[in-house]
Design an enzyme around this catalytic site. Sequence first.
Site, PDB file in Angstrom:
ATOM      1  N   ASP A  46       0.927  -1.182   0.179  1.00 49.41           N
ATOM      2  CA  ASP A  46       0.057   0.146   0.017  1.00 49.41           C
ATOM      3  C   ASP A  46       1.056   1.374   0.141  1.00 49.41           C
ATOM      4  OD1 ASP A  46      -2.878   1.156   0.382  1.00 49.41           O
ATOM      5  OD2 ASP A  46      -1.735   2.344   2.021  1.00 49.41           O
ATOM      6  N   TYR A  51       3.417   9.956   0.525  1.00 45.02           N
ATOM      7  CA  TYR A  51       4.500   9.447   1.323  1.00 45.02           C
ATOM      8  C   TYR A  51       5.742   9.556   0.988  1.00 45.02           C
ATOM      9  CZ  TYR A  51       0.343   6.271   2.803  1.00 45.02           C
ATOM     10  OH  TYR A  51      -0.882   6.001   2.889  1.00 45.02           O
ATOM     11  N   LYS A  76      -2.385   6.220  -4.490  1.00 47.19           N
ATOM     12  CA  LYS A  76      -3.434   7.210  -4.184  1.00 47.19           C
ATOM     13  C   LYS A  76      -3.259   8.459  -4.771  1.00 47.19           C
ATOM     14  CE  LYS A  76      -3.764   4.985   0.281  1.00 47.19           C
ATOM     15  NZ  LYS A  76      -2.433   4.463   0.517  1.00 47.19           N
ATOM     16  N   HIS A 107      -7.144   9.779  -2.520  1.00 46.56           N
ATOM     17  CA  HIS A 107      -6.620   9.683  -0.841  1.00 46.56           C
ATOM     18  C   HIS A 107      -7.542  10.681   0.054  1.00 46.56           C
ATOM     19  CE1 HIS A 107      -2.472   9.259   1.222  1.00 46.56           C
ATOM     20  NE2 HIS A 107      -3.463   9.100   1.994  1.00 46.56           N
TER      21      HIS A 107
END
Length: 313
Positions: A46, A51, A76, A107
Amino acid sequence: MSVPSHFKLNNDVSIPAVGLGTWQAKPGEVGNAVSHALKSGYRHLDCALIYQNEGEVGDAIKGSEVPREEIFITSKVWNTHQTNVAEGLAQTLKDLQTDYLDLYLVHWPIRLIPNETSQLLPSNPDGTRSVDPFWNQKDTWKQMEEVYKSGKVKAIGVSNWSIPYLQDLEKTWEIVPAVNQVELHPYCPQHALKQWCEDKGIYLQAYCPLGSTDSPLLGDSEVAAIAKKYDVSPATILISYQVNRGCIVLPKSVTLSRIDANLKVIALGKEDMDVLEGLAAAGKQQRVNTPQWGHNLGFDDWFGPGNVNAPKK
């Protein structure tokens, strides 16, 4: 009684029930975590552009020698790319070094307006987030449907969406979201959201299934008692809880021994599931992830009792 190793999404795509979360995995750590996870048997990762570690994840996938088609990869579209979903997807595909994603999610149901302060987390002069209050999420979803039709993603879904947002999206969607990824654990089980999504054929994915560093979940006496009964760790109970209730679960760790342990899922008896399902209602409701968007996202329990992240009066 056995627990499933995979679930079948509403478009017949098969998704592993347990995946490795990469949120908050630092550069220099996330690559080692992904490499080890793939060697240990994980086939579900994931990821997300925000990130800011997808490049390292991509390197780890490439170096793993596991065939791409054997790995289920989620990413996302970030809030600042909602006006151009294809652009955000192109960046993610480049970083992950792949031609397609298995699952692509919106997201947050929030559009941020990039400015000179940041292209990812822009702020207003008063320090609040640069949220576009006029952006219609239906326009984002329309673009998601287009990238799905392009074949660059095998399934599409959402993340952090409440029932009111989903009800509004339902008015115009052509493709029903396959997944809604939200915070899920016994202190935040989201029963009503789960039922609504199940009725529409939408799977819930659990992030923060173990709570967080400051969460009391892993030390909860009732969780500990169930763990003792099955002779497993509290983490195994919390991960197994999600799969037993029909949710995909995404435990995150960069500690190699915990990565191995988090892949273990056991069947839980009804009486134990009932205890876990009732912890929040018994007064333990708590969230661990409530970013301040300055916008009501429609979660009734967003600032529930005991939430350490609730805004101070």
